[in-house]
Design a protein around this motif. Structure first.
Motif, PDB file in Angstrom:
ATOM      1  N   ARG A  23      53.413  25.061  88.591  1.00  0.00           N
ATOM      2  CA  ARG A  23      52.591  24.853  87.389  1.00  0.00           C
ATOM      3  C   ARG A  23      53.480  24.703  86.163  1.00  0.00           C
ATOM      4  O   ARG A  23      53.239  23.836  85.298  1.00  0.00           O
ATOM      5  N   ILE A  24      54.510  25.536  86.068  1.00  0.00           N
ATOM      6  CA  ILE A  24      55.442  25.429  84.944  1.00  0.00           C
ATOM      7  C   ILE A  24      56.137  24.076  84.952  1.00  0.00           C
ATOM      8  O   ILE A  24      56.201  23.387  83.925  1.00  0.00           O
ATOM      9  N   ALA A  25      56.669  23.684  86.098  1.00  0.00           N
ATOM     10  CA  ALA A  25      57.415  22.427  86.180  1.00  0.00           C
ATOM     11  C   ALA A  25      56.541  21.226  85.838  1.00  0.00           C
ATOM     12  O   ALA A  25      56.962  20.315  85.105  1.00  0.00           O
ATOM     13  N   LEU A  26      55.335  21.201  86.365  1.00  0.00           N
ATOM     14  CA  LEU A  26      54.416  20.095  86.066  1.00  0.00           C
ATOM     15  C   LEU A  26      54.112  20.032  84.575  1.00  0.00           C
ATOM     16  O   LEU A  26      54.048  18.940  83.987  1.00  0.00           O
ATOM     17  N   ASN A  27      53.934  21.189  83.953  1.00  0.00           N
ATOM     18  CA  ASN A  27      53.675  21.220  82.510  1.00  0.00           C
ATOM     19  C   ASN A  27      54.893  20.761  81.715  1.00  0.00           C
ATOM     20  O   ASN A  27      54.773  19.981  80.753  1.00  0.00           O
ATOM     21  N   LEU A  28      56.075  21.252  82.086  1.00  0.00           N
ATOM     22  CA  LEU A  28      57.284  20.860  81.361  1.00  0.00           C
ATOM     23  C   LEU A  28      57.530  19.358  81.459  1.00  0.00           C
ATOM     24  O   LEU A  28      57.990  18.733  80.494  1.00  0.00           O
ATOM     25  N   LYS A  29      57.221  18.785  82.599  1.00  0.00           N
ATOM     26  CA  LYS A  29      57.417  17.351  82.794  1.00  0.00           C
ATOM     27  C   LYS A  29      56.280  16.519  82.200  1.00  0.00           C
ATOM     28  O   LYS A  29      56.386  15.291  82.136  1.00  0.00           O
ATOM     29  N   GLY A  30      55.210  17.177  81.790  1.00  0.00           N
ATOM     30  CA  GLY A  30      54.090  16.452  81.204  1.00  0.00           C
ATOM     31  C   GLY A  30      53.362  15.571  82.197  1.00  0.00           C
ATOM     32  O   GLY A  30      52.820  14.525  81.811  1.00  0.00           O
ATOM     33  N   LEU A  31      53.317  15.979  83.454  1.00  0.00           N
ATOM     34  CA  LEU A  31      52.711  15.159  84.492  1.00  0.00           C
ATOM     35  C   LEU A  31      51.221  15.467  84.636  1.00  0.00           C
ATOM     36  O   LEU A  31      50.814  16.637  84.662  1.00  0.00           O
ATOM     37  N   ASP A  75      64.449  28.415  84.727  1.00  0.00           N
ATOM     38  CA  ASP A  75      63.402  29.083  83.948  1.00  0.00           C
ATOM     39  C   ASP A  75      62.078  29.082  84.699  1.00  0.00           C
ATOM     40  O   ASP A  75      61.332  30.065  84.671  1.00  0.00           O
ATOM     41  N   ALA A  76      61.797  27.969  85.377  1.00  0.00           N
ATOM     42  CA  ALA A  76      60.546  27.861  86.132  1.00  0.00           C
ATOM     43  C   ALA A  76      60.483  28.883  87.257  1.00  0.00           C
ATOM     44  O   ALA A  76      59.390  29.333  87.626  1.00  0.00           O
TER      45      ALA A  76
END
Length: 210
Positions: A18-26, A162-163
């Motif tokens: 969830r963090i990674a998807l948010n950081l990537k703006g996907l 961080d994720a």
């Protein structure tokens, strides 16, 4: 069509995604899969056909359907490189990977729900008081030495480190693990948790939180 992430609100591995998807703006859709006792949607025949391991998270993106959080994170890096969470230069790229693997391979697997339940049932021990805290301390002692000058774990931009760290720290705090010996890890996590991408990924913000 958005990426589909099969997730459970308290799963730290799903939290990473969830963090990674948010950081990537996907663009993505969260599909809750309850691991709660008595519900156990991950054990259903329908979910087992999708994911033979019957675990969360699970990711679908077009023809791609994969389990295992680190494989998913690497897939997102390869397919959606516009916002990178793995630094390009070496040795930093490998250092971030090593930090992630220390959590994903050495800390998380022996502290997950299945292991905790087994210890309690088979050995009549309290895994929260002894087992959990011991292995958090063993892992965090090493991770504390790996942190670079911040505010993130590896400098001034967020990475996969961080994720992975934020969910592991969430669980450590949930089980009241003393954290005074890890000021750099705590500082990085507290900084991350002020950012929208991390706040929206938090367990309590999920639609299936209970």
């Amino acid at each position: 069509m958005p990426i589909k992430l099969y997730s459970y609100w308290r799963s730290s591995a799903a939290y990473r995604l969830r963090i990674a998807l948010n950081l990537k703006g996907l663009d993505h859709e969260i599909i809750p899969v309850s691991l709660a006792p008595g519900v156990s949607e991950h054990r259903s025949a329908e979910y087992a056909r999708k994911n033979p391991q019957m675990l969360v998270p699970f990711l679908e993106d077009g023809d791609v359907a994969i389990g295992q959080s680190m494989a998913m994170l690497e897939y997102l890096e390869e397919e959606y490189p516009e916002i990178a969470l793995l630094p390009k230069p070496q040795p930093l790229r490998s250092e971030v990977r090593a930090f992630c693997q220390a959590i994903a391979c050495d800390i998380h697997p022996i502290l997950n729900l299945r292991v905790m339940k087994y210890i309690k049932a088979e050995f009549k021990a309290d895994p929260q008081a002894d087992w959990y805290r011991h292995w958090i301390h063993e892992g965090f002692k090493a991770l504390e030495q790996m942190v670079k000058p911040g505010p993130f774990v590896f400098g001034d931009t967020p990475t996969l480190a961080d994720a992975l760290l934020v969910p592991q720290m969430y669980n450590a705090r949930r089980f009241d693990v003393p954290l005074d010996a890890y000021p750099k890890l705590v500082a990085a996590v507290d900084f991350c948790n002020e950012l929208d991408a991390f706040r929206r990924a938090a367990p309590e913000q999920q639609s299936d939180a209970g």
